[in-house]
Design an enzyme around this catalytic site. Structure first.
Site, mmCIF file in Angstrom:
data_model
loop_
_atom_site.group_PDB
_atom_site.id
_atom_site.type_symbol
_atom_site.label_atom_id
_atom_site.label_comp_id
_atom_site.label_asym_id
_atom_site.label_seq_id
_atom_site.Cartn_x
_atom_site.Cartn_y
_atom_site.Cartn_z
ATOM 1 N N SER A 159 19.992 -16.221 36.790
ATOM 2 C CA SER A 159 20.241 -15.342 35.647
ATOM 3 C C SER A 159 19.688 -13.949 35.879
ATOM 4 O O SER A 159 18.637 -13.774 36.517
ATOM 5 C CB SER A 159 19.591 -15.933 34.391
ATOM 6 O OG SER A 159 19.661 -15.031 33.304
ATOM 7 N N ARG B 26 24.407 -3.176 28.763
ATOM 8 C CA ARG B 26 24.439 -4.459 29.447
ATOM 9 C C ARG B 26 25.581 -4.464 30.463
ATOM 10 O O ARG B 26 26.576 -3.763 30.307
ATOM 11 C CB ARG B 26 24.689 -5.615 28.459
ATOM 12 C CG ARG B 26 23.520 -5.970 27.586
ATOM 13 C CD ARG B 26 22.455 -6.718 28.374
ATOM 14 N NE ARG B 26 21.482 -7.292 27.473
ATOM 15 C CZ ARG B 26 20.516 -6.628 26.885
ATOM 16 N NH1 ARG B 26 20.404 -5.328 27.098
ATOM 17 N NH2 ARG B 26 19.669 -7.221 26.085
ATOM 18 N N PHE C 183 29.792 -23.619 28.447
ATOM 19 C CA PHE C 183 30.619 -22.411 28.519
ATOM 20 C C PHE C 183 31.096 -22.113 29.939
ATOM 21 O O PHE C 183 32.281 -22.298 30.276
ATOM 22 C CB PHE C 183 29.820 -21.245 27.928
ATOM 23 C CG PHE C 183 30.405 -19.883 28.168
ATOM 24 C CD1 PHE C 183 31.778 -19.676 28.160
ATOM 25 C CD2 PHE C 183 29.573 -18.791 28.373
ATOM 26 C CE1 PHE C 183 32.312 -18.407 28.371
ATOM 27 C CE2 PHE C 183 30.082 -17.526 28.576
ATOM 28 C CZ PHE C 183 31.453 -17.335 28.588
ATOM 29 N N ILE C 184 30.201 -21.696 30.800
ATOM 30 C CA ILE C 184 30.610 -21.357 32.164
ATOM 31 C C ILE C 184 31.056 -22.606 32.913
ATOM 32 O O ILE C 184 32.052 -22.590 33.649
ATOM 33 C CB ILE C 184 29.462 -20.638 32.905
ATOM 34 C CG1 ILE C 184 29.138 -19.309 32.215
ATOM 35 C CG2 ILE C 184 29.835 -20.390 34.366
ATOM 36 C CD1 ILE C 184 27.947 -18.572 32.802
ATOM 37 N N TYR D 20 12.904 -7.188 25.134
ATOM 38 C CA TYR D 20 14.330 -6.902 25.061
ATOM 39 C C TYR D 20 14.758 -6.036 26.241
ATOM 40 O O TYR D 20 14.129 -5.013 26.542
ATOM 41 C CB TYR D 20 14.638 -6.183 23.732
ATOM 42 C CG TYR D 20 16.101 -5.973 23.473
ATOM 43 C CD1 TYR D 20 16.887 -7.002 22.972
ATOM 44 C CD2 TYR D 20 16.702 -4.747 23.728
ATOM 45 C CE1 TYR D 20 18.238 -6.814 22.734
ATOM 46 C CE2 TYR D 20 18.053 -4.543 23.492
ATOM 47 C CZ TYR D 20 18.808 -5.585 23.000
ATOM 48 O OH TYR D 20 20.146 -5.395 22.767
ATOM 49 N N MET E 133 25.291 -26.049 36.617
ATOM 50 C CA MET E 133 25.315 -25.076 35.533
ATOM 51 C C MET E 133 24.503 -25.541 34.331
ATOM 52 O O MET E 133 24.316 -24.786 33.373
ATOM 53 C CB MET E 133 26.769 -24.820 35.078
ATOM 54 C CG MET E 133 27.659 -24.214 36.150
ATOM 55 S SD MET E 133 27.227 -22.499 36.540
ATOM 56 C CE MET E 133 26.833 -22.662 38.298
ATOM 57 N N GLY E 134 24.038 -26.779 34.334
ATOM 58 C CA GLY E 134 23.280 -27.316 33.214
ATOM 59 C C GLY E 134 21.924 -26.639 33.083
ATOM 60 O O GLY E 134 21.209 -26.485 34.069
ATOM 61 N N TYR F 124 12.730 -18.362 29.622
ATOM 62 C CA TYR F 124 14.014 -18.687 30.246
ATOM 63 C C TYR F 124 14.171 -17.916 31.555
ATOM 64 O O TYR F 124 14.471 -18.489 32.611
ATOM 65 C CB TYR F 124 15.159 -18.359 29.294
ATOM 66 C CG TYR F 124 16.511 -18.337 29.963
ATOM 67 C CD1 TYR F 124 17.138 -19.527 30.329
ATOM 68 C CD2 TYR F 124 17.153 -17.131 30.253
ATOM 69 C CE1 TYR F 124 18.371 -19.512 30.964
ATOM 70 C CE2 TYR F 124 18.381 -17.111 30.877
ATOM 71 C CZ TYR F 124 18.988 -18.301 31.231
ATOM 72 O OH TYR F 124 20.200 -18.289 31.869
ATOM 73 N N ASP G 290 27.284 -33.944 31.546
ATOM 74 C CA ASP G 290 26.873 -33.159 30.379
ATOM 75 C C ASP G 290 26.746 -34.067 29.167
ATOM 76 O O ASP G 290 27.250 -35.197 29.155
ATOM 77 C CB ASP G 290 27.913 -32.067 30.087
ATOM 78 C CG ASP G 290 27.320 -30.842 29.407
ATOM 79 O OD1 ASP G 290 26.191 -30.945 28.867
ATOM 80 O OD2 ASP G 290 27.968 -29.782 29.416
ATOM 81 N N LYS H 252 27.994 -22.392 21.452
ATOM 82 C CA LYS H 252 26.690 -21.806 21.768
ATOM 83 C C LYS H 252 25.985 -21.191 20.561
ATOM 84 O O LYS H 252 24.826 -20.775 20.667
ATOM 85 C CB LYS H 252 26.843 -20.744 22.870
ATOM 86 C CG LYS H 252 27.195 -21.341 24.223
ATOM 87 C CD LYS H 252 27.511 -20.256 25.253
ATOM 88 C CE LYS H 252 26.321 -19.390 25.584
ATOM 89 N NZ LYS H 252 25.273 -20.103 26.330
ATOM 90 N N SER I 123 19.705 -22.584 27.937
ATOM 91 C CA SER I 123 20.095 -21.185 28.150
ATOM 92 C C SER I 123 19.616 -20.241 27.057
ATOM 93 O O SER I 123 19.862 -19.033 27.147
ATOM 94 C CB SER I 123 21.622 -21.082 28.262
ATOM 95 O OG SER I 123 22.239 -21.563 27.084
#
Length: 333
Positions: free
Chosen positions: A120, A226, A14-15, A291, A79-80, A149, A35, A189, A83
């Site tokens: 992140s 968020r 994605f990114i 959360y 970026m890998g 993560y 990738d 994703k 996620s």
């Protein structure tokens, strides 16, 4: 002519693919994608199909490829990662998100090549310590992520800062704490797509959408907040860093303004020209105790470092995403 290479891990993701799309506009730069593309029907290959890629490298061949081309590599953009915040295999997460990042950091230090990587906002945990991207070891070590993560990302931030303090770092190193990124090329994703992408099929067919109920008395259903940031703005920061080799450190990358999931959903309906229809469903038990109810990036350090780019508002970003991509025949950038 000297070959210049930007080596992008996760470059079909994605990114990563959005970064590839931007950097590939510079014809003097060979953008190399590292990738896994997966099956043809999975569609990841479509994320990079519109752009003049210099080369494609499988992750398992990464260091072999770099060993042969290292003199031409200008920058490694890492970026890998695994996620998924619900990935059950902690060994898999640490191998991909910490071990591989560590080895790439050391390679860039040894060969004096620049290194930009994805961190992140999950590293901040429940946010009780705030969202200040303080690079001090004490501040970084105090963070308590809510899942493996987030922990893997926090662990690597500490590693990078320690290595830099010991003068064993790339000539440029920059970590980017991404907040909730949304935008084109995230279709592959699955359940980890942004809320906008997940609800679009229902919105586009005139159906109601589902958001999680709140399990805190001070937060109404859909009121969980968020920091939603358009992927175009994320790429602006990465491009700025590519052009600013003197900037080092860990930085927040967000909009700087928390918005609710209900506001996100309403923006999608508005962009589609439809009245909002929102239902609330129970949150999975596995998520309730870990959360994040609030995230909001502080951007002072990024601004102080010289980034002057404009941040896209949620309504503008969702409007562009819906009309330019989600509702388009070809949704890829």
């Amino acid at each position: 002519m000297t070959r210049k290479i930007a080596f992008v891990t996760g470059g079909a993701g994605f990114i990563g693919s959005n970064i590839v799309a931007r950097l590939a506009k510079d014809w003097s730069l060979d953008v190399v994608v590292c990738d896994w593309l997966g099956g043809v029907d999975e569609g990841k290959w479509r994320n990079i199909a519109k752009h003049p890629i210099g080369d494609i490298c499988a992750p398992k061949q990464m260091f072999e490829w770099l060993a042969k081309r290292w003199q031409d590599v200008e920058v490694v953009i890492h970026m890998g990662a695994v996620s998924s915040t619900t990935e059950p295999d902690a060994d898999k997460i640490i191998h991909s998100n910490f071990g591989l990042s560590r080895d790439l950091f050391r390679w860039c230090a040894d060969f004096q090549r620049r290194f930009i990587y994805a961190s992140s906002a999950a590293s901040y945990g429940d946010g009780s310590l705030g969202f200040d991207d303080d690079n001090g070891l004490e501040a970084l070590a105090a963070l308590r992520p809510l899942n493996a993560y987030g922990w893997s990302k926090a662990l690597f931030d500490i590693f990078a800062v320690r290595q830099a303090a010991r003068d064993y770092a790339p000539p440029q190193w920059a970590g980017l704490k991404f907040f909730n990124v949304y935008g084109p090329n995230e279709e592959h994703k699955g359940p980890m797509k942004s809320v906008a992408a997940q609800i679009w099929p229902d919105v586009s067919h005139g159906r109601s959408v589902k958001l999680f109920k709140s399990y805190r008395p001070d937060v109404h259903d859909g009121g969980q907040l968020r920091d939603f940031v358009y992927v175009r703005d994320v790429v602006d920061v990465v491009e700025w860093l590519v052009n600013r080799p003197d900037v080092n450190g860990v930085f927040n990358v967000g909009s700087g303004q928390a918005r609710s999931f209900r506001q996100m959903a309403e923006a999608v309906f508005t962009a589609a020209g439809a009245p909002p229809q929102i239902d609330y469903v129970p949150m999975p038990l596995a998520l309730r105790d870990r959360y994040q109810y609030f995230t909001e990036a502080r951007l002072e350090r990024l601004r102080a470092a010289g980034f002057e780019g404009q941040i896209t508002s949620l309504d503008e970003g969702i409007g562009d995403y819906v009309r330019g991509y989600l509702a388009a025949a070809d949704p890829h950038i």
